[in-house]
Write a protein that holds these residues in place. Structure first.
Motif, PDB file in Angstrom:
ATOM      1  N   LEU A  78      32.421   1.453   0.518  1.00 30.36           N
ATOM      2  CA  LEU A  78      31.336   2.430   0.663  1.00 30.36           C
ATOM      3  C   LEU A  78      30.049   1.932   0.013  1.00 30.36           C
ATOM      4  O   LEU A  78      28.950   2.115   0.567  1.00 30.36           O
ATOM      5  N   TYR A  79      30.158   1.295  -1.144  1.00 32.96           N
ATOM      6  CA  TYR A  79      28.965   0.785  -1.830  1.00 32.96           C
ATOM      7  C   TYR A  79      28.257  -0.276  -0.990  1.00 32.96           C
ATOM      8  O   TYR A  79      27.033  -0.221  -0.802  1.00 32.96           O
ATOM      9  N   VAL A  80      29.018  -1.249  -0.486  1.00 32.66           N
ATOM     10  CA  VAL A  80      28.423  -2.319   0.315  1.00 32.66           C
ATOM     11  C   VAL A  80      27.796  -1.741   1.585  1.00 32.66           C
ATOM     12  O   VAL A  80      26.717  -2.188   2.014  1.00 32.66           O
ATOM     13  N   SER A  81      28.436  -0.736   2.172  1.00 34.61           N
ATOM     14  CA  SER A  81      27.883  -0.098   3.365  1.00 34.61           C
ATOM     15  C   SER A  81      26.554   0.571   3.055  1.00 34.61           C
ATOM     16  O   SER A  81      25.585   0.445   3.817  1.00 34.61           O
ATOM     17  N   LEU A  82      26.486   1.284   1.939  1.00 38.18           N
ATOM     18  CA  LEU A  82      25.238   1.936   1.532  1.00 38.18           C
ATOM     19  C   LEU A  82      24.143   0.911   1.249  1.00 38.18           C
ATOM     20  O   LEU A  82      22.979   1.106   1.620  1.00 38.18           O
ATOM     21  N   TYR A  83      24.515  -0.165   0.585  1.00 40.93           N
ATOM     22  CA  TYR A  83      23.553  -1.232   0.274  1.00 40.93           C
ATOM     23  C   TYR A  83      22.969  -1.798   1.566  1.00 40.93           C
ATOM     24  O   TYR A  83      21.744  -1.950   1.691  1.00 40.93           O
ATOM     25  N   ASN A  84      23.822  -2.100   2.532  1.00 38.21           N
ATOM     26  CA  ASN A  84      23.365  -2.680   3.797  1.00 38.21           C
ATOM     27  C   ASN A  84      22.499  -1.708   4.591  1.00 38.21           C
ATOM     28  O   ASN A  84      21.492  -2.106   5.198  1.00 38.21           O
ATOM     29  N   ILE A  85      22.884  -0.430   4.600  1.00 34.95           N
ATOM     30  CA  ILE A  85      22.098   0.567   5.323  1.00 34.95           C
ATOM     31  C   ILE A  85      20.714   0.710   4.692  1.00 34.95           C
ATOM     32  O   ILE A  85      19.700   0.774   5.404  1.00 34.95           O
ATOM     33  N   PHE A  86      20.657   0.750   3.380  1.00 31.60           N
ATOM     34  CA  PHE A  86      19.367   0.903   2.695  1.00 31.60           C
ATOM     35  C   PHE A  86      18.443  -0.281   2.976  1.00 31.60           C
ATOM     36  O   PHE A  86      17.276  -0.096   3.341  1.00 31.60           O
ATOM     37  N   ILE A  87      18.957  -1.502   2.825  1.00 29.66           N
ATOM     38  CA  ILE A  87      18.144  -2.696   3.075  1.00 29.66           C
ATOM     39  C   ILE A  87      17.694  -2.752   4.532  1.00 29.66           C
ATOM     40  O   ILE A  87      16.530  -3.072   4.835  1.00 29.66           O
ATOM     41  N   SER A  88      18.594  -2.428   5.438  1.00 32.59           N
ATOM     42  CA  SER A  88      18.268  -2.470   6.864  1.00 32.59           C
ATOM     43  C   SER A  88      17.217  -1.424   7.217  1.00 32.59           C
ATOM     44  O   SER A  88      16.278  -1.703   7.975  1.00 32.59           O
ATOM     45  N   LEU A  89      17.376  -0.206   6.679  1.00 35.68           N
ATOM     46  CA  LEU A  89      16.385   0.840   6.924  1.00 35.68           C
ATOM     47  C   LEU A  89      15.025   0.444   6.373  1.00 35.68           C
ATOM     48  O   LEU A  89      13.982   0.668   7.021  1.00 35.68           O
ATOM     49  N   LEU A  90      15.014  -0.138   5.197  1.00 39.49           N
ATOM     50  CA  LEU A  90      13.759  -0.571   4.579  1.00 39.49           C
ATOM     51  C   LEU A  90      13.057  -1.602   5.453  1.00 39.49           C
ATOM     52  O   LEU A  90      11.834  -1.539   5.654  1.00 39.49           O
ATOM     53  N   HIS A  91      13.837  -2.535   5.987  1.00 37.06           N
ATOM     54  CA  HIS A  91      13.273  -3.571   6.855  1.00 37.06           C
ATOM     55  C   HIS A  91      12.736  -2.964   8.149  1.00 37.06           C
ATOM     56  O   HIS A  91      11.632  -3.292   8.587  1.00 37.06           O
ATOM     57  N   GLY A 149      16.895   8.365   4.007  1.00 37.67           N
ATOM     58  CA  GLY A 149      17.614   8.088   5.243  1.00 37.67           C
ATOM     59  C   GLY A 149      19.033   7.610   4.980  1.00 37.67           C
ATOM     60  O   GLY A 149      19.977   7.991   5.677  1.00 37.67           O
ATOM     61  N   THR A 150      19.189   6.773   3.954  1.00 36.91           N
ATOM     62  CA  THR A 150      20.516   6.275   3.587  1.00 36.91           C
ATOM     63  C   THR A 150      21.415   7.416   3.140  1.00 36.91           C
ATOM     64  O   THR A 150      22.585   7.496   3.541  1.00 36.91           O
ATOM     65  N   ALA A 151      20.872   8.307   2.305  1.00 36.50           N
ATOM     66  CA  ALA A 151      21.648   9.460   1.835  1.00 36.50           C
ATOM     67  C   ALA A 151      22.033  10.366   3.001  1.00 36.50           C
ATOM     68  O   ALA A 151      23.171  10.856   3.077  1.00 36.50           O
ATOM     69  N   ALA A 169       0.807  -1.218   0.000  1.00 35.34           N
ATOM     70  CA  ALA A 169       0.000   0.000   0.000  1.00 35.34           C
ATOM     71  C   ALA A 169       0.840   1.268   0.000  1.00 35.34           C
ATOM     72  O   ALA A 169       0.625   2.182  -0.797  1.00 35.34           O
ATOM     73  N   ASN A 170       1.803   1.370   0.914  1.00 36.77           N
ATOM     74  CA  ASN A 170       2.645   2.571   0.990  1.00 36.77           C
ATOM     75  C   ASN A 170       4.098   2.235   0.684  1.00 36.77           C
ATOM     76  O   ASN A 170       5.023   2.821   1.250  1.00 36.77           O
ATOM     77  N   GLY A 171       4.277   1.279  -0.233  1.00 41.04           N
ATOM     78  CA  GLY A 171       5.618   0.816  -0.550  1.00 41.04           C
ATOM     79  C   GLY A 171       6.520   1.898  -1.119  1.00 41.04           C
ATOM     80  O   GLY A 171       7.688   2.008  -0.744  1.00 41.04           O
ATOM     81  N   SER A 172       5.970   2.727  -2.028  1.00 41.83           N
ATOM     82  CA  SER A 172       6.798   3.775  -2.631  1.00 41.83           C
ATOM     83  C   SER A 172       7.285   4.772  -1.584  1.00 41.83           C
ATOM     84  O   SER A 172       8.422   5.242  -1.637  1.00 41.83           O
ATOM     85  N   GLN A 173       6.428   5.059  -0.601  1.00 44.84           N
ATOM     86  CA  GLN A 173       6.811   5.976   0.472  1.00 44.84           C
ATOM     87  C   GLN A 173       7.924   5.369   1.329  1.00 44.84           C
ATOM     88  O   GLN A 173       8.872   6.062   1.713  1.00 44.84           O
ATOM     89  N   LEU A 174       7.802   4.066   1.623  1.00 46.56           N
ATOM     90  CA  LEU A 174       8.823   3.386   2.407  1.00 46.56           C
ATOM     91  C   LEU A 174      10.169   3.391   1.687  1.00 46.56           C
ATOM     92  O   LEU A 174      11.213   3.661   2.296  1.00 46.56           O
ATOM     93  N   VAL A 175      10.142   3.092   0.400  1.00 48.84           N
ATOM     94  CA  VAL A 175      11.384   3.044  -0.379  1.00 48.84           C
ATOM     95  C   VAL A 175      12.035   4.417  -0.435  1.00 48.84           C
ATOM     96  O   VAL A 175      13.256   4.549  -0.245  1.00 48.84           O
ATOM     97  N   MET A 176      11.244   5.464  -0.683  1.00 43.86           N
ATOM     98  CA  MET A 176      11.796   6.809  -0.754  1.00 43.86           C
ATOM     99  C   MET A 176      12.332   7.267   0.598  1.00 43.86           C
ATOM    100  O   MET A 176      13.366   7.944   0.675  1.00 43.86           O
TER     101      MET A 176
END
Length: 222
Positions: free
Chosen positions: A200-213, A114-116, A102-109
């Motif tokens: 740095l890339y792997v760190s960003l990837y992990n932060i994004f996935i973790s924040l999303l979860h 947050g990652t940025a 339902a609010n997936g786009s909001q969660l992803v954004m």
């Protein structure tokens, strides 16, 4: 030439090298993030199935090993794009799943924002203070072992609380990695921009996935 002049010349040369590594690292990081977004979009558009966790781990560590082996040659750039492209592709089905809610786009954004925010905040702090964060190495090693043990346990237990704890641990670990890597570049401990980019890339990837979860869990979507 006096010792003072020698020291001044060496200092200027060191500053030039540091600026070059920083510039190359951030440029390559931007390019790999864009390439990951492209492969993730392709995976979403083609309705690709989620990548098996074991296939993902083998692909990630295999390409990571290859990147390290080739980091001092031009082929290291190809290995970096292969690694980040693969990680972007694995992210596609995950994003597709969240976007279907339902609010997936909001969660992803929100997770992207947050990652940025975390990345620019930590990088800015390291650049301004110019601190040496090598003292975090012991914490990083201990944290890595704890995360690996918890990850393996969670493959069998599938406990929601443990999954949340893992996401929080990944965020802390990856944040420390950003500080440590940026500090290493500034203080002369890292001169290979390919390896710096991968960290740095792997760190960003992990932060994004973790924040999303975490956002999904606390938002009541799970």
């Amino acid at each position: 030439m006096s010792q003072y002049q020698v020291n001044a010349t060496q200092s200027r040369e060191s500053a030039v090298v540091v600026n070059k590594v920083l510039k190359n690292t951030y440029l390559l990081l931007a390019l790999t993030l864009a390439f990951s977004a492209l492969t993730a979009s392709f995976a979403m558009a083609s309705n690709a199935a989620p990548v098996n966790i074991f296939v993902m781990l083998i692909g990630f560590y295999g390409l990571l090993f290859l990147t390290h082996k080739l980091s001092n040659s031009v082929w290291g750039l190809a290995a970096v794009f292969a690694l980040t492209g693969f990680m972007g592709y694995t992210l596609g089905p995950i994003l597709g799943f969240y976007m279907a809610t339902a609010n997936g786009s909001q969660l992803v954004m929100t997770a992207l924002g947050g990652t940025a925010f975390i990345f620019f905040g930590l990088s800015g702090y390291a650049l301004v203070t110019r601190k040496d964060f090598s003292f975090l190495s012991g914490f990083m090693m201990a944290g890595f072992l704890v995360i690996v043990a918890a990850f393996i346990a969670n493959l069998f237990l599938q406990l929601p609380a443990l999954q949340l704890a893992l996401s929080a641990a990944f965020m802390l670990f990856s944040s420390a990695a950003i500080l440590m890597q940026t500090g290493a570049i500034i203080n002369g401990g890292e001169r290979n921009y390919i390896l710096a980019t991968v960290t740095l890339y792997v760190s960003l990837y992990n932060i994004f996935i973790s924040l999303l979860h975490l956002l999904t869990a606390f938002g009541g979507e799970e």
